[in-house]
Every structure is written in C-alpha cells, then in structure tokens.
Motif scaffolding. Structure first.
Motif, PDB file in Angstrom:
ATOM      1  N   TYR A 123      -9.661   3.765  -2.615  1.00 22.36           N
ATOM      2  CA  TYR A 123      -8.840   2.738  -2.773  1.00 22.36           C
ATOM      3  C   TYR A 123      -7.347   2.976  -3.381  1.00 22.36           C
ATOM      4  N   GLY A 312     -13.334  -5.762   3.176  1.00 18.02           N
ATOM      5  CA  GLY A 312     -13.290  -4.470   3.996  1.00 18.02           C
ATOM      6  C   GLY A 312     -15.191  -4.243   4.583  1.00 18.02           C
ATOM      7  N   TYR A 332     -12.639   0.504   6.564  1.00 22.21           N
ATOM      8  CA  TYR A 332     -11.246  -0.360   6.651  1.00 22.21           C
ATOM      9  C   TYR A 332     -11.232  -1.200   5.625  1.00 22.21           C
ATOM     10  N   GLU A 333      -9.947  -1.352   5.065  1.00 22.35           N
ATOM     11  CA  GLU A 333      -9.806  -2.260   4.025  1.00 22.35           C
ATOM     12  C   GLU A 333      -8.727  -3.076   3.912  1.00 22.35           C
ATOM     13  N   SER A 334      -8.830  -4.210   3.596  1.00 20.41           N
ATOM     14  CA  SER A 334      -7.659  -5.239   3.804  1.00 20.41           C
ATOM     15  C   SER A 334      -7.169  -5.758   2.343  1.00 20.41           C
ATOM     16  N   ASP A 336      -4.657  -9.011   0.621  1.00 21.40           N
ATOM     17  CA  ASP A 336      -3.736  -9.841   0.688  1.00 21.40           C
ATOM     18  C   ASP A 336      -3.232 -10.325  -0.738  1.00 21.40           C
ATOM     19  N   ASP A 358       0.594  -7.190   2.074  1.00 17.83           N
ATOM     20  CA  ASP A 358      -0.524  -7.381   3.149  1.00 17.83           C
ATOM     21  C   ASP A 358      -0.854  -5.866   3.296  1.00 17.83           C
ATOM     22  N   LYS A 360      -3.258  -2.697   4.136  1.00 21.85           N
ATOM     23  CA  LYS A 360      -4.299  -2.228   5.169  1.00 21.85           C
ATOM     24  C   LYS A 360      -4.463  -0.935   5.093  1.00 21.85           C
ATOM     25  N   THR A 361      -5.809  -0.481   4.973  1.00 20.21           N
ATOM     26  CA  THR A 361      -6.165   0.866   4.845  1.00 20.21           C
ATOM     27  C   THR A 361      -7.256   1.299   5.770  1.00 20.21           C
ATOM     28  N   ILE A 362      -7.027   2.524   6.728  1.00 17.38           N
ATOM     29  CA  ILE A 362      -8.130   3.010   7.313  1.00 17.38           C
ATOM     30  C   ILE A 362      -8.403   4.605   7.030  1.00 17.38           C
ATOM     31  N   GLU A 387      -2.312   4.111   6.131  1.00 16.13           N
ATOM     32  CA  GLU A 387      -2.064   3.117   5.279  1.00 16.13           C
ATOM     33  C   GLU A 387      -0.814   2.426   5.593  1.00 16.13           C
ATOM     34  N   ASP A 388      -0.808   1.051   5.743  1.00 15.74           N
ATOM     35  CA  ASP A 388       0.208   0.143   5.938  1.00 15.74           C
ATOM     36  C   ASP A 388       0.365  -0.882   4.704  1.00 15.74           C
TER      37      ASP A 388
END
Length: 744
Positions: A123, A312, A332-334, A336, A358, A360-362, A387-388
């Motif tokens: 994380y 996730g 996959y983790e999101s 918000d 927002d 997002k990580t993969i 990561e975004d």
C-alpha cells in the motif's frame, strides 16, 4: 505517573529476577506453561521464530491490538519502539516514521519512507491504509531499510499486516464494545470449510459515535465515527503442492474529521475577531462559506468530514516445485478520498481545505524461495507496479488577510516501478550464518497537467506544469549472524536503502516550488542481540544503529513578501544514531510483563536553508510582510523527532472457581519534539490504558471494561501553522467502555 509506572514495572521485573531458584523445582509441563510464547513470523518470507530473525522486529498479535486500543495504523506508535505515526493537520493521511526516518506531507501523491503491506500486498500511499485493521492475526514491524525481501524499496522500514486466514474447521467470533460519547464498535468473523479443498473466512467491522470535540461558539459535537468494512478470504488447495488465496475487501469511512486547537499565540481573523489560545482539551472550531460549500457539494452547515472508499482484490498462489517454492501475488487496489478540513480552527473562512483524490494501484510480484532448513536459504523475486493518482484540493482563503480568494490545485500522476531482488543466507558453520542481498529498482514518475488556479473573485492561472522524474538504483545488504547457543543470537549488518523522489503538489505561485525533489538514500549500520533466557521465561532483544542519510526528504518552507508556502526539499547530508531494548517476561504463568525503550538522535551535517525563526522575528509588525528573509547554515541542528520513547505493559490473571479475571495496563511515553511546520515544540506525553476482563474458564465468551488515556493527559499528534493560525491536532481525552467477546 512516570514514577508510578516505572516503579510498577521495576517491581514486576524484580519479582521475576528471584524466580530461577524456585523454577528449578517445577515440572517440565509447568515450565512450558510459564514460557513466553514463541511467535512464528514471516518477516523474511519464510515461517520462523521471531527470535531466530536477525533483524530489529516487533510483533503485535490481534489481542495486543485490542488491549492497547490500536484502532488505526496511527496507534501503532504506542506499542512499537522508535516509531511515530501522525497525520499532519489532523487529516486522514497517516505518516510513518521509524528511527527518525519519515516523510511529513499532507498531499496524497508521495509515497512513505515506510513500506506498508497487508497480506503481502504493498500500500504505497498512507491514506490507503485507513480502515484495514480488523480481524488481524498479527502485525510485524521491521526497522531499517528494506528491499531485498520485499516488493518495494524503503529507507525507514516495513509494516506487514497479516489478516485472519480461512480455517479447516468451523470457527466464529465477535467483539462488541460501547463507551464514552456513545462510541460503539463491532468486529466479527465466520470461517470454515466450504468443500474438501476450499475454505473461506468472512470478516466485518463497523464503528459509530465517539464525538469528543465541540465547537467553541456553538457547542456542536465533532468526532463521530461512521465506518464499515468487510473482507472475504478464500483458500483453495487443489493438491498438497498448491494453494491459492483470494482476498476481496471493501471499506467506507463517513466519519467526522479531527478538529484543531489554537495554540502558542492568539489568532486575529480577517474580520478582526481575536481568538485567544484554546485552554480546554476538547475545544475546536470550524466554518464553511456558502461558495465553498457549493463548490465541494455539501451543506452550508457542513463540519469537517471524511467520505472515503477503498476496495481491492488480490490473488496469491504458492506452488511447491520440490527444489523451490514458487509464489505469485497480483493485486488491484482503489481508494477514493474526499475530505474536508478546517485548518484555521475557527468560524472564519481562512484555511478551509477539501481533498479529492482517486488512487489506483496494480501490482505483481513473483518469487522463488528455497526449501527451509537447508545450509543455503535463498530467495529471488521480480516486482512490478503501476500507480495512478488523480485529483488535488480546493482551498478557501476568502477571509484571510492579503488573500481573499478561493483556489484549486489539480494534477494527475503516473508511476511505473520495476524491481528485481535476491537474498541469500549461507550457514557457514552450525553457529555462523552469512547474509547477503541485492536489489535493482527502476522507477519513472510523471506529473501531468499540474495547475494552481484562483477560482474567485478574479479567476486566473497561477501555475501550470508537467514534470517527469526517473530513478534507477542498486541497493543491498551484507551481514552476519552468530548463535552463541540455541537461545542467544547476535547479528550485524550494513544495508543501503532508497526511497523514490516526487513532486510538491501544494498551492503554487513560485516556479521553484514546482521542481521535483530527489530520491533519498540511507546507509544503515546495525548490530543486535536476541536472547531467550530462564527457560524461555524472559526474552531480551537489543539493537544499536547508525544511519548515514543523504538527500533526506523534508517538508520545507518558502517565504514570499506576503506569506509562506510549503515545498518538499532534500537535505544534502545528515545522520541518525540510536538504540532499542525490548523485554518480554513471564515470571509466573499468570503474569506477563513487556518493556520497550528507544533512543535516537540526529543532526543535519550539510544544510543551508531558510531560518524560519529569524524570518518570523523580522516580520513587519504593521503590514505583516516578510521584507527580510533570513537564510543560514543549519548544519549541527538537531533533527526534528523525539529522542526517547518508552512502552510497556503488565498483565496479571487470577482464577477463582470456574472464573478467571485478567487485569492489564499498558503505557507509552514520547519525549518532546520540534515541529518545523509550526516552529514550536510539541511537549512530551504519557498515554496509559487499562483493561479488566472476566471470563469463565471453560466458556467461549468474555466480559471486559476498559479505560483509554487513564490519566486524562493532554497531548498533540502534530502542530502546524497554515496561513496565519497556529494550530495543534489533539489526541482524545480519557474515555471508557465495556466490551463483550465471543469465540466459537
């Protein structure tokens, strides 16, 4: 209180010291029941006793978390030596510091110096870890640079959270509590087999109430929690050689935010009202303008709040190849984030802030590990993540002197990381083991379409940019472990860790504020000993270290004529040195004593930067302008973290008839520290918690009462000066409650 706790702990240790004579008369069975529990950990990616791991390591069980009132990752600092976790300005983003290595940053786009892993999934952004501490088997905290065993490279250490796993038999349990300020909490789980090869575990958690703060003008309450979380773990074993673990999880946080208090100096608002410094522990203040409320889509009467959602899924596959174990982890983790805070802590609209992000990580990790027990133990792995981070924040400066406008800062950030790592333990003799590890990490960071705008009353673009940064670095570790006996292990190692750079994403109008900050480098020298003594009734672990710190990342301040703005900077050279001692003692089968103390000290060795104290002193008292900005050589200045911390607990259980009662108290002390954000000192503090639990000897349930912050001491998590108000983020006062536990 300090002398009382030290006296109680000393008495318990003195009692234990006289026990070896009487212990000789005990039977083998009695010795085993009195021994300190041997905790099996996976800190080195293999199952082994925590006392056989040549690393500075602290382990907390799920029961420890409940007794020590550890509800979020922030609370870990009250149980782990040399560790601090706080949230700047009372926000929902925890910031970790281990042995003085940590990053203070209220923006959401920069990664921590401490790696956080939940069931082996990284994380990378602190705010993502909120709402995850329920149905926990244990937490392992490793101190020092990591990278040759873990997916990400860090300079401070790693926090590995292991959640409850599916079981082969039907099990269920819950914990429900109710206490001060109508605070209620529930956790529960159900676990067991679904088919001969498939087992499942469902865990849920929820919290409500607990509003302990109030508005100084209206008396309105603040601090209610409103959280829900769920986790489903599935374990499939198609054969004796393969197991597959699926983890689906969700969390929601609609709680109130943390209110701040006015400290150090009175505050005069833009409207002319003079606010004295706050004296009451629970007092705070907030406000929101009609324009800002409409901008963020909330009621004109809104108070500080969080509206965060995390979800996730992860997949872990283990397959025994015979010559090695193959492990693959994909996740996959999101997250918000929507969060409103009032940073001036008054009804005046001078520093309202609303975050929207927002994230997002993969991530994927593949590794091979040798079978356990051999002369050579090796591990090799490949890690890749994207990561975004999109979003930013709005600021309400509409009533602030010399400002009088609303601002927005927005950006998009993309990160791609690839790491290759390997680690080898070579048992040269029955007593001596050599350790070596190596890692190469390639990372690119892109900040896209960063913009700071004035929204009203005169719209304009203050700053716009897009930036890129690349890092390609080797890190590693060399060490040796020597076992004087089966119960005494010594170790020494030197390691190099790096932590990626990043971008300052604050409100900006200065070109130099937008320059990227570099990655930081830490070379750590450490030696330690782990001993299990007195028939394993006493565990003693000690470590000493010296850190050579290069390009340390620091939240600095830039001054303009009319104000001050934050910027992440690099300190060319600094150093940290320190030591830790941890004890765990069971002098009697029904008495357990734990003690931990940490000491650390650091200085800047090369650092020429703004002297905030001198600049503030030279501020024009009439106009409030900074006409003289003072720079100075900061070499030799002490690094801003606490020197001392002390943690401990005493638990005693007594049986009478068919019932047992356990009395437990735990305590934590942290010495003072300097806050660079507020240019003031945060005082030292004690935190004392107490628990009393009653349970039937052969029953599945237990009743308990608890008191947190027993002495009702006032303490501050952090301090800051944003725009013009000097504020502190207070910790809760004394609270109490009752608890019911059930386990089937």
């Amino acid at each position: 209180m300090k002398h009382l706790l030290l006296g109680a702990s000393g008495a318990a240790l003195a009692l234990a010291a006289v026990l070896p004579t009487s212990a000789q008369a005990q039977t083998q069975a009695e010795t085993q029941t009195t021994a300190v529990e041997d905790i099996v950990v996976t800190a080195q990616r293999r199952e082994e006793s925590s006392q056989k791991v040549g690393l500075a390591l602290t382990v907390l069980s799920g029961a420890d978390l409940e007794k020590r009132n550890i509800q979020t990752v922030n609370d870990l600092e009250n149980a782990v030596p040399s560790m601090e976790v706080d949230s700047q300005l009372g926000g929902g983003q925890p910031q970790f510091r281990i042995r003085g290595v940590g990053l203070t940053d209220y923006a959401a786009n920069n990664t921590s110096t401490v790696g956080v892993y939940i069931d082996e999934v990284a994380y990378p952004y602190g705010v993502m870890t909120q709402g995850q501490l329920f149905d926990i088997a244990r937490i392992e905290v490793l101190r020092g640079p990591q990278g040759t065993l873990y997916g990400r490279n860090t300079t401070g250490g790693a926090v590995s959270v292991v959640t409850g796993a599916p079981t082969q038999t039907v099990q269920a349990g819950f914990s429900a509590s109710y206490g001060s300020y109508d605070a209620a909490k529930f956790e529960g789980f159900l676990s067991g087999p679904v088919t001969e090869t498939l087992s499942a575990r469902l865990a849920v958690a929820a919290e409500s109430g607990g509003a302990w703060q109030y508005h100084r003008d209206t008396g309105e309450a603040l601090g209610d929690r409103d959280t829900q979380a769920a986790r489903l773990r599935l374990n499939w074993r198609p054969s004796d050689l393969t197991d597959v673990d699926v983890n689906l999880h969700y969390s929601r946080d609609n709680s109130d935010g943390r209110g701040l208090r006015l400290i150090t100096a009175p505050f005069t608002s833009g409207g002319g009202r003079v606010y004295p410094t706050d004296k009451a522990h629970r007092i705070t203040g907030w406000g929101i303008s009609p324009y800002f409320a409409k901008l963020i889509g909330v009621s004109p009467n809104a108070k500080p709040f969080r509206d965060n959602e995390g979800k996730g899924v992860s997949l872990r596959v283990n397959h025994d190849l015979g010559w090695a174990v193959l492990t693959a982890v994909a996740a996959y983790e999101s997250f918000d984030r929507n969060e409103f805070n009032d940073w001036d802590a008054t009804a005046s609209n001078e520093a309202g802030t609303f975050f929207f992000n927002d994230i997002k990580t993969i991530s994927q990790e593949v590794r091979l590990a040798s079978p356990s027990g051999g002369k050579v133990q090796w591990l090799a792995g490949l890690y890749h993540a994207t990561e975004d981070v999109d979003g930013g924040f709005y600021s309400d400066f509409s009533q602030a002197k010399n400002l009088g406008f609303y601002m927005s800062t927005t950006y998009g950030q993309k990160v791609e990381t690839t790491g290759v790592f390997a680690n080898v333990d070579y048992r040269l003799t029955d007593r001596l083991t050599l350790v070596g590890g190596l890692r190469y990490e390639d990372e690119s960071r892109d900040l896209n379409n960063f913009q700071t705008r004035v929204l009203e009353p005169n719209p304009r673009l203050n700053a716009a940019t897009s930036k890129s940064q690349h890092m390609g670095e080797w890190t590693g570790k060399l060490g040796a472990e020597y076992a004087f006996s089966d119960n005494i292990l010594t170790y020494a190692n030197v390691s190099r860790g790096v932590k990626s750079g990043g971008f300052t994403t604050y409100n900006s109008g200065l070109p130099e504020q937008l320059d990227p900050f570099k990655f930081e480098e830490l070379i750590a020298y450490e030696t330690g000993v782990k001993a299990s003594l007195l028939d394993n009734r006493l565990q003693v672990n000690a470590a000493a270290y010296y850190y050579d710190y290069r390009d340390q990342q620091l939240q600095g301040v830039l001054y303009t004529l009319t104000g001050r703005v934050g910027r992440m900077i690099n300190v060319p050279k600094s150093h940290i040195q320190g030591a830790e001692l941890e004890l765990r003692w069971r002098p009697l089968h029904n008495l357990t004593v734990t003690q931990a103390v940490g000491y650390k000290y650091g200085e800047y060795d090369e650092f020429y930067f703004v002297n905030a104290t001198a600049t503030e002193a030279a501020r024009d008292p009439v106009t409030g302008e900074y006409k003289t900005i003072v720079y100075s050589d900061r070499a030799g200045e002490r690094l801003p973290f606490p020197r001392f911390d002390y943690k401990g607990s005493v638990a005693y259980e007594h049986q009478f008839g068919d019932w047992a009662v356990e009395a437990e108290t735990n305590y934590a002390y942290r010495s003072e520290k300097f806050s660079t954000s507020s240019n003031s000192v945060i005082g030292d503090y004690w935190l004392v918690n107490a628990n009393l639990t009653l349970r039937p000897m052969n029953g599945a349930y237990a009743f308990g009462v608890f008191v947190n912050n027993l002495t009702n001491d006032y303490s501050e998590e952090s301090r800051n000066r944003f725009i013009s108000a000097s504020t502190g983020s207070p910790n809760p006062p004394r609270t109490w409650g009752v608890r019911l536990n059930y386990r089937y």
